[in-house]
Write an enzyme that holds these catalytic residues in place. Structure first.
Site, PDB file in Angstrom:
ATOM      1  N   GLY A 178       0.555  -1.283   0.163  1.00  0.00           N
ATOM      2  CA  GLY A 178      -0.273   0.397  -0.338  1.00  0.00           C
ATOM      3  C   GLY A 178       0.960   0.943   0.155  1.00  0.00           C
ATOM      4  CB  SER A 179       0.191   4.798   1.468  1.00  0.00           C
ATOM      5  OG  SER A 179      -0.758   5.155   0.386  1.00  0.00           O
ATOM      6  CB  THR A 180       4.233   1.081   3.371  1.00  0.00           C
ATOM      7  OG1 THR A 180       3.601   0.132   3.108  1.00  0.00           O
ATOM      8  CG2 THR A 180       3.416   1.947   4.958  1.00  0.00           C
TER       9      THR A 180
END
EC number: 3.5.2.6
Length: 622
Positions: A310-312
């Protein structure tokens, strides 16, 4: 006297006779192996199993030790039981078990000892020892079983079990016998050769009734057992137990690393299991239950579970884009033309810092597109392939798509898609382009990582461009030896100057960005990044990676909570509590601590599993 031909024949037979006489002299005077074989019925060979090495935490607190027990072996060729019922009563077994074990023993070998009954206590041994004169062919071997000071370290620690028939046949050094215990998973398996020690042998004279009559040859042939080497782990057992308590009623992982050394401070897999259940006589019974549990408690999730980051993963995009010279701290992208939505934030000056702070999806969509197309030539298909190749080469340096080499046996590589991968997926070259793979820009699509890799990513950023391979053992044996690999600094190929804007964006993501108030530590500057991993079968997974303090970081962490939703409101508070506990030795935010100790996301997990089973059943009917 002899003709020439007869003389040759004479000397030929004379040489053969002298050779036989020489061999006979050697056997009778110098070699006692045949004497031992001849006296086999009067000499008992007793195998002495060494104590397995103990395991300690980073502060030398004992975590795993050995409790002495006795195993009963039978040699079918010598076995004779006059009263089966008496024998069964003596050991608390039934006749069915007795007959089954005797059948298995004969099938294994009539001449070799076979493990008949495991884990007899000192009391069992004392009660049965005198009665064994009536049961020829049975003998006791001193052994031990693993005893645990903590239940919170079971998945990474692993367990020991009876050696499998296949492993017994495939062994190279002929060390193990049927019935021996070996490390099956985790540290117990990875460090098996160090932990197992070296078995001993002693010879004792016995009379025709099997009664021991003394030491054979004054013990000259005896070999003393050598205990296994102790392991000194990197784990802080108090932190491990605390993180484990926060993951009760949840499914997921917590991995904490000391950035400067690569030492794993905590590695939690949830749900877990009580390791003592796999240490006793009822191993098979409890293992079967754990193996059938739909929550898969036997899996060590940190190195082996698969998730989209995801956004990590936007942190990697930011670093790779800067290193390639395609974006910089001042690069600005609007939301226009992006098919991905964004969080509500001020976009009047949407630079790299702002994009990390607010996890701006359109920003990284445009940045990734620029990474693929800038400086490449040809049509859009060819340019996409060229751009992806240079992107993948740098992203792989962070450990994605390959193994980090952690000292556990179940690490998975994950998946970092490259040109060959998409050529296979789309069945040929020049058949795909950016519009087919843009989901990689925000850590979705075909990208797959483990929690361990994301904790290592946090350590890389904390170190501004390098890491030491994560490991759970800092020393083996009295000399505290360690593989040099776990002392090696590995650069990721991104200049340290590019980390400043990323770290500042992570700091502000915690202070006044995507992290909720429960994920902030008032007196510690923590830099973090939230992630929400898309999940088609149920609620999304909650992810958060971080390090602290911002200057001279002491801990890097990754938390994954399955089916818990947005990263800033589930994984982030848990991570912040672990960080606070480690850096301060206590937690001052008691209300938040109590909330997440009692928080449960299991109903979401159960619902997701039900959907998977339901969809699977539908597909099978089709």
């Amino acid at each position: 006297m002899f003709s020439g031909r007869n003389r040759i024949i004479f000397f030929f037979f004379l040489c053969i006779a002298l050779a036989f006489l020489g061999k006979l002299l050697f056997l009778q005077v110098f070699d006692d192996s045949y004497m031992k074989a001849a006296d086999n019925n009067a000499i008992r060979k007793i195998i002495q199993i060494p104590f397995r090495g103990e395991i300690y935490d980073r502060k030398h607190k004992l975590v795993v030790y050995n409790t002495p027990i006795y195993d009963l072996y039978v040699t079918p060729k010598k076995a004779f039981v006059r009263d089966t019922l008496k024998f069964c009563s003596l050991f608390g077994i039934d006749k069915t078990y007795f007959l089954k074990q005797m059948k298995r023993a004969k099938a294994y070998s009539k001449l070799k000892p076979f493990l008949f009954l495991r884990n007899l206590s000192k009391e069992d041994f004392a009660r049965a020892q005198d009665a064994m004169i009536d049961f020829e062919g049975f003998s006791f071997v001193t052994n031990s079983y693993r005893t645990y000071q903590s239940k919170a370290f079971s998945n990474a620690l692993g367990y020991v079990a009876e050696i499998s028939p296949n492993r017994l046949l495939e062994q190279k050094d002929d060390y193990y016998r049927q019935g021996d215990l070996v490390g099956v998973s985790g540290l117990e398996s990875f460090y098996e050769e160090a932990l197992r020690g070296q078995r001993g042998i002693k010879y004792r004279m016995v009379n025709s009734n099997g009664v021991e009559k003394g030491v054979f040859k004054n013990g000259e042939l005896d070999v003393n057992p050598i205990a296994g080497q102790n392991l000194y782990t990197t784990i802080d057992i108090k932190l491990q137990e605390y993180a484990d308590s926060l993951m009760q009623h949840k499914v997921g992982s917590v991995v904490a690393i000391e950035p400067s050394t690569g030492e794993v401070l905590a590695m939690v897999s949830a749900p877990s299991y009580d390791p003592s259940l796999l240490a006793g006589r009822n191993f098979s019974k409890y293992y079967g239950k754990l193996a059938m549990d739909p929550m898969k408690p036997l899996i060590n999730r940190p190195p082996s579970a698969y998730y989209r980051p995801g956004s990590t993963f936007k942190l990697v995009q930011a670093l790779v884009g800067q290193q390639l010279g395609i974006i910089n701290a001042g690069s600005v992208f609007t939301h226009a033309g992006a098919p991905v939505k964004c969080h509500s934030h001020n976009t009047s000056h949407n630079d790299l810092h702002n994009a990390i702070q607010w996890s701006c999806n359109p920003y990284f969509y445009h940045a990734f597109r620029k990474i693929l197309y800038d400086g490449t030539s040809g049509n859009t298909f060819e340019r996409s392939a060229q751009g992806l190749k240079r992107w993948e080469e740098l992203a792989a340096n962070f450990g994605f798509g390959r193994k980090l080499g952690v000292d556990l046996g179940n690490e998975k590589k994950g998946n970092l898609p490259n040109v060959d991968y998409y050529n296979r997926i789309y069945k040929g070259e020049n058949t795909w382009k950016f519009s087919n793979i843009y989901s990689l820009s925000i850590g979705e699509g075909e990208l797959v990582v483990s929690p361990l890799k994301m904790a290592n990513l946090a350590a890389i950023i904390a170190n501004r461009g390098w890491y030491i391979p994560p490991h759970l053992v800092k020393g083996v044996g009295e000399k505290h030896t360690i593989d040099p690999y776990y002392k090696t600094s590995i650069p990721v190929g991104v200049d340290s100057k590019y980390f400043g804007v990323v770290i500042a964006g992570m700091r502000d993501a915690v202070l006044h960005g995507t992290v909720g108030s429960e994920g902030r530590i008032p007196d510690i500057v923590m830099c973090g990044k939230t992630g929400t991993s898309q999940n088609q079968k149920g609620k999304d997974h909650s992810i958060f990676i971080a390090f602290a303090p911002m200057d001279n970081p002491k801990i890097a962490i990754a938390v994954f909570v399955e089916n818990a939703g947005f990263g800033g409101f589930a994984a982030a508070p848990i991570a912040s509590l672990v960080v606070e506990k480690y850096l301060k030795g206590k937690v001052d935010r008691k209300a938040i601590e109590t909330k997440f100790l009692n928080m449960s996301y299991m109903s979401n997990v159960i619902s997701a599993n039900y959907k998977v089973k339901k969809d699977t059943a539908k597909n099978e009917k089709r």
